[in-house]
Design a protein around this motif. Structure first.
Motif, PDB file in Angstrom:
ATOM      1  N   ASN A 100     -30.355  15.569 -45.881  1.00 26.25           N
ATOM      2  CA  ASN A 100     -29.148  15.085 -46.554  1.00 26.25           C
ATOM      3  C   ASN A 100     -29.218  13.602 -46.874  1.00 26.25           C
ATOM      4  O   ASN A 100     -28.722  13.157 -47.907  1.00 26.25           O
ATOM      5  N   VAL A 101     -29.782  12.829 -45.969  1.00 30.18           N
ATOM      6  CA  VAL A 101     -29.848  11.389 -46.185  1.00 30.18           C
ATOM      7  C   VAL A 101     -31.102  10.856 -45.512  1.00 30.18           C
ATOM      8  O   VAL A 101     -31.482  11.301 -44.430  1.00 30.18           O
ATOM      9  N   GLU A 102     -31.757   9.923 -46.175  1.00 25.66           N
ATOM     10  CA  GLU A 102     -32.976   9.316 -45.666  1.00 25.66           C
ATOM     11  C   GLU A 102     -32.703   7.856 -45.294  1.00 25.66           C
ATOM     12  O   GLU A 102     -31.815   7.213 -45.873  1.00 25.66           O
ATOM     13  N   PRO A 103     -33.438   7.309 -44.346  1.00 22.83           N
ATOM     14  CA  PRO A 103     -33.203   5.908 -43.958  1.00 22.83           C
ATOM     15  C   PRO A 103     -33.227   4.931 -45.120  1.00 22.83           C
ATOM     16  O   PRO A 103     -32.443   3.972 -45.166  1.00 22.83           O
ATOM     17  N   TRP A 104     -34.115   5.147 -46.112  1.00 24.87           N
ATOM     18  CA  TRP A 104     -34.202   4.208 -47.226  1.00 24.87           C
ATOM     19  C   TRP A 104     -32.911   4.147 -48.023  1.00 24.87           C
ATOM     20  O   TRP A 104     -32.611   3.113 -48.662  1.00 24.87           O
ATOM     21  N   GLU A 105     -32.130   5.239 -47.989  1.00 19.13           N
ATOM     22  CA  GLU A 105     -30.882   5.240 -48.752  1.00 19.13           C
ATOM     23  C   GLU A 105     -29.857   4.286 -48.132  1.00 19.13           C
ATOM     24  O   GLU A 105     -29.049   3.676 -48.850  1.00 19.13           O
ATOM     25  N   TYR A 106     -29.874   4.169 -46.808  1.00 18.35           N
ATOM     26  CA  TYR A 106     -29.025   3.166 -46.161  1.00 18.35           C
ATOM     27  C   TYR A 106     -29.457   1.767 -46.612  1.00 18.35           C
ATOM     28  O   TYR A 106     -28.621   0.936 -46.981  1.00 18.35           O
ATOM     29  N   ALA A 107     -30.765   1.523 -46.550  1.00 12.40           N
ATOM     30  CA  ALA A 107     -31.279   0.203 -46.927  1.00 12.40           C
ATOM     31  C   ALA A 107     -30.914  -0.133 -48.364  1.00 12.40           C
ATOM     32  O   ALA A 107     -30.545  -1.277 -48.680  1.00 12.40           O
ATOM     33  N   ASP A 108     -30.999   0.848 -49.248  1.00  9.92           N
ATOM     34  CA  ASP A 108     -30.724   0.621 -50.661  1.00  9.92           C
ATOM     35  C   ASP A 108     -29.255   0.290 -50.909  1.00  9.92           C
ATOM     36  O   ASP A 108     -28.927  -0.406 -51.877  1.00  9.92           O
ATOM     37  N   ALA A 109     -28.361   0.783 -50.027  1.00 10.59           N
ATOM     38  CA  ALA A 109     -26.920   0.589 -50.229  1.00 10.59           C
ATOM     39  C   ALA A 109     -26.398  -0.705 -49.616  1.00 10.59           C
ATOM     40  O   ALA A 109     -25.292  -1.136 -49.933  1.00 10.59           O
ATOM     41  N   ILE A 110     -27.171  -1.317 -48.728  1.00  7.70           N
ATOM     42  CA  ILE A 110     -26.710  -2.533 -48.053  1.00  7.70           C
ATOM     43  C   ILE A 110     -26.843  -3.731 -48.986  1.00  7.70           C
ATOM     44  O   ILE A 110     -27.902  -3.976 -49.565  1.00  7.70           O
ATOM     45  N   THR A 111     -25.731  -4.467 -49.119  1.00 13.48           N
ATOM     46  CA  THR A 111     -25.697  -5.659 -49.961  1.00 13.48           C
ATOM     47  C   THR A 111     -25.019  -6.786 -49.191  1.00 13.48           C
ATOM     48  O   THR A 111     -24.643  -6.626 -48.029  1.00 13.48           O
ATOM     49  N   GLU A 112     -24.785  -7.893 -49.849  1.00 15.81           N
ATOM     50  CA  GLU A 112     -24.096  -9.014 -49.204  1.00 15.81           C
ATOM     51  C   GLU A 112     -22.632  -8.683 -48.908  1.00 15.81           C
ATOM     52  O   GLU A 112     -21.975  -9.395 -48.146  1.00 15.81           O
ATOM     53  N   ASP A 113     -22.120  -7.602 -49.493  1.00 11.44           N
ATOM     54  CA  ASP A 113     -20.744  -7.184 -49.239  1.00 11.44           C
ATOM     55  C   ASP A 113     -20.632  -6.181 -48.092  1.00 11.44           C
ATOM     56  O   ASP A 113     -19.538  -5.718 -47.783  1.00 11.44           O
ATOM     57  N   THR A 114     -21.751  -5.832 -47.482  1.00 11.64           N
ATOM     58  CA  THR A 114     -21.749  -4.835 -46.411  1.00 11.64           C
ATOM     59  C   THR A 114     -21.331  -5.462 -45.088  1.00 11.64           C
ATOM     60  O   THR A 114     -21.951  -6.424 -44.625  1.00 11.64           O
ATOM     61  N   ALA A 115     -20.297  -4.902 -44.486  1.00 15.95           N
ATOM     62  CA  ALA A 115     -19.827  -5.376 -43.182  1.00 15.95           C
ATOM     63  C   ALA A 115     -20.464  -4.594 -42.047  1.00 15.95           C
ATOM     64  O   ALA A 115     -20.675  -5.131 -40.953  1.00 15.95           O
ATOM     65  N   ALA A 116     -20.760  -3.303 -42.273  1.00 15.10           N
ATOM     66  CA  ALA A 116     -21.276  -2.458 -41.197  1.00 15.10           C
ATOM     67  C   ALA A 116     -21.828  -1.171 -41.778  1.00 15.10           C
ATOM     68  O   ALA A 116     -21.586  -0.825 -42.943  1.00 15.10           O
ATOM     69  N   VAL A 117     -22.545  -0.455 -40.946  1.00 19.65           N
ATOM     70  CA  VAL A 117     -22.922   0.934 -41.192  1.00 19.65           C
ATOM     71  C   VAL A 117     -22.173   1.778 -40.173  1.00 19.65           C
ATOM     72  O   VAL A 117     -22.143   1.444 -38.982  1.00 19.65           O
ATOM     73  N   ALA A 118     -21.538   2.853 -40.631  1.00 17.43           N
ATOM     74  CA  ALA A 118     -20.812   3.749 -39.730  1.00 17.43           C
ATOM     75  C   ALA A 118     -21.615   5.026 -39.529  1.00 17.43           C
ATOM     76  O   ALA A 118     -22.225   5.551 -40.467  1.00 17.43           O
ATOM     77  N   TYR A 119     -21.582   5.531 -38.293  1.00 17.18           N
ATOM     78  CA  TYR A 119     -22.390   6.699 -37.920  1.00 17.18           C
ATOM     79  C   TYR A 119     -21.518   7.616 -37.060  1.00 17.18           C
ATOM     80  O   TYR A 119     -20.897   7.155 -36.091  1.00 17.18           O
ATOM     81  N   VAL A 120     -21.451   8.888 -37.418  1.00 16.09           N
ATOM     82  CA  VAL A 120     -20.703   9.865 -36.624  1.00 16.09           C
ATOM     83  C   VAL A 120     -21.682  10.626 -35.754  1.00 16.09           C
ATOM     84  O   VAL A 120     -22.586  11.300 -36.265  1.00 16.09           O
ATOM     85  N   GLN A 121     -21.522  10.521 -34.445  1.00 18.98           N
ATOM     86  CA  GLN A 121     -22.474  11.131 -33.522  1.00 18.98           C
ATOM     87  C   GLN A 121     -22.108  12.586 -33.239  1.00 18.98           C
ATOM     88  O   GLN A 121     -21.049  12.883 -32.689  1.00 18.98           O
ATOM     89  N   LYS A 122     -22.976  13.476 -33.659  1.00 14.07           N
ATOM     90  CA  LYS A 122     -22.937  14.884 -33.292  1.00 14.07           C
ATOM     91  C   LYS A 122     -24.379  15.325 -33.102  1.00 14.07           C
ATOM     92  O   LYS A 122     -25.299  14.721 -33.664  1.00 14.07           O
TER      93      LYS A 122
END
Length: 402
Positions: free
Chosen positions: A144-166
């Motif tokens: 569904n999602v790859e680590p690079w997609e997180y990296a690609d979405a992070i910009t100077e406007d990014t405050a955090a990454v949210a993760y739901v643990q299951k």
């Protein structure tokens, strides 16, 4: 079942809870030692910042985090965690929230991690940036999602990454933390219902999370209105600055420095976004006692007790035509051995949906799990006594015998 609960006195039907620690029916049973602590706390006064500082030390001790903070539930923990990631130690930014204009107000989150509970993040003013797809469900082997997609979405406007643990969420928390930290972005984990096992108190911090939100009113069996954060001291300090009553004269403002750093803030914060999420001295005292008791509990014995209750009800229903039962391991969304009751309406003479509805209309109401309707319902043993297990067993069987 006894009919003399406080709810009958108030003219409201009580509930026999066979669906687990659901907020909508009151969460869990508060531990007696927590109730005693709350009663004692009600008879005296304390500076809440001192009590929060003490709770912070205890949370840090059991989680391995730098600091901790008690909130008014896990959703409030997420909202305050988001506010801390956005504002940091900038008291001007704190006063501005939930307006994030000119602030890093984006939180990156996998689409498959999105739930109704992420409204708590948005309540702090954050805008969620979705990454990934739902391709895994196509059966092609794609993720569904790859680590690079997180990296690609992070910009100077990014405050955090949210993760739901299951247990089924991916990529791994470690992989997500690696990417986020490469970009100097904190990771906030929603682990509200991920206790037990008790090892999860430390697992997400060990995996690299910067803030982890837990419920205090589920398996810990503290006050239902409590949750807590565990994580980095600087972020917890921001949470405290935005939550505690800061309506004070600067000349005499001396918060506990283990919790709040006045020098870093440079002044007394205004009443922050957390002010509507107040936690009282009674809840704080009750939570502290409950956390101590949870940590010391024999969790293997409790799992055996829960499984025995599920097996008792399964044994009764296995002889019913059109009914099939199974007991899950604690590896799905439930953290206890949960009984799944699958109903073939044509053979059983009643559908799973009809069983659930009929049980909820009884007095006392009997709540079983409805997440698997229309094919099945579940029985979660976490909040049942032995007496209540017998009653639930009888009432479920009665639906099929009617």
């Amino acid at each position: 079942m006894p009919d003399d609960t406080i709810y009958e006195d108030l003219g409201v039907p009580s509930v026999v809870n066979a669906t687990g620690t659901k907020t909508r029916i009151g969460g869990s049973r508060i531990r007696p030692e927590a109730v005693d602590a709350m009663n004692r706390a009600a008879d005296a006064f304390v500076r809440l910042s001192d009590l929060q500082a003490r709770a912070s030390d205890l949370i840090a001790d059991v989680t391995g985090a730098q600091a901790g903070y008690v909130t008014s539930g896990a959703a409030a923990a997420l909202a305050l965690g988001a506010a801390a990631c956005i504002a940091g130690d900038d008291i001007g930014a704190m006063a501005q929230l939930p307006d994030t204009e000119g602030l890093p107000g984006e939180i990156v989150m996998a689409r498959t991690h999105r739930t109704g509970y992420d409204h708590a993040l948005r309540a702090a003013g954050a805008r969620i940036v979705d990454v990934g797809t739902n391709d895994h469900h196509l059966g092609t082997g794609a993720q569904n999602v790859e680590p690079w997609e997180y990296a690609d979405a992070i910009t100077e406007d990014t405050a955090a990454v949210a993760y739901v643990q299951k247990p089924y969420t991916e990529p791994s928390l470690e992989a997500v933390c690696d990417v986020a930290h490469d970009h100097n972005v904190p990771v906030v984990v929603d682990a509200a219902a991920e206790l037990p096992p008790v090892t999860n108190l430390e697992a997400f911090i060990d995996a690299g999370a910067d803030l982890v939100a837990f419920s205090g009113g589920k398996a810990i069996r503290g006050p239902q209105t409590t949750g807590f954060l565990a994580g980095r001291a600087a972020l917890v300090s921001s949470v405290a600055a935005q939550h505690l009553d800061m309506h004070a004269a600067e000349a005499v403002w001396e918060p506990p420095t283990t919790l709040v750093d006045p020098e870093a803030l440079g002044g007394v914060p205004r009443q922050g976004i957390g002010r509507p999420m107040k936690v009282g001295k009674e809840e704080l005292a009750g939570f502290i006692r409950a956390l101590d008791a949870f940590k010391a509990e024999d969790h293997d014995a409790r799992q055996r007790e829960w499984r025995a209750r599920s097996e008792r009800i399964a044994a009764t229903l296995d002889s019913v035509a059109g009914v099939r039962t199974s007991i899950t391991a604690a590896d799905k969304t439930a953290v206890a051995p949960e009984l799944t009751v699958t109903v073939e309406a044509g053979s059983a003479g009643i559908s799973a949906t009809e069983v659930v509805g009929a049980l909820r209309r009884e007095e006392p109401r009997v709540f079983v799990g409805a997440d698997d309707l229309p094919e099945a319902f579940t029985v979660n043993p976490m909040c049942l006594t032995d007496e209540e297990t017998t009653y639930v067993d009888e009432r479920i069987r009665a639906q099929f015998d009617a």
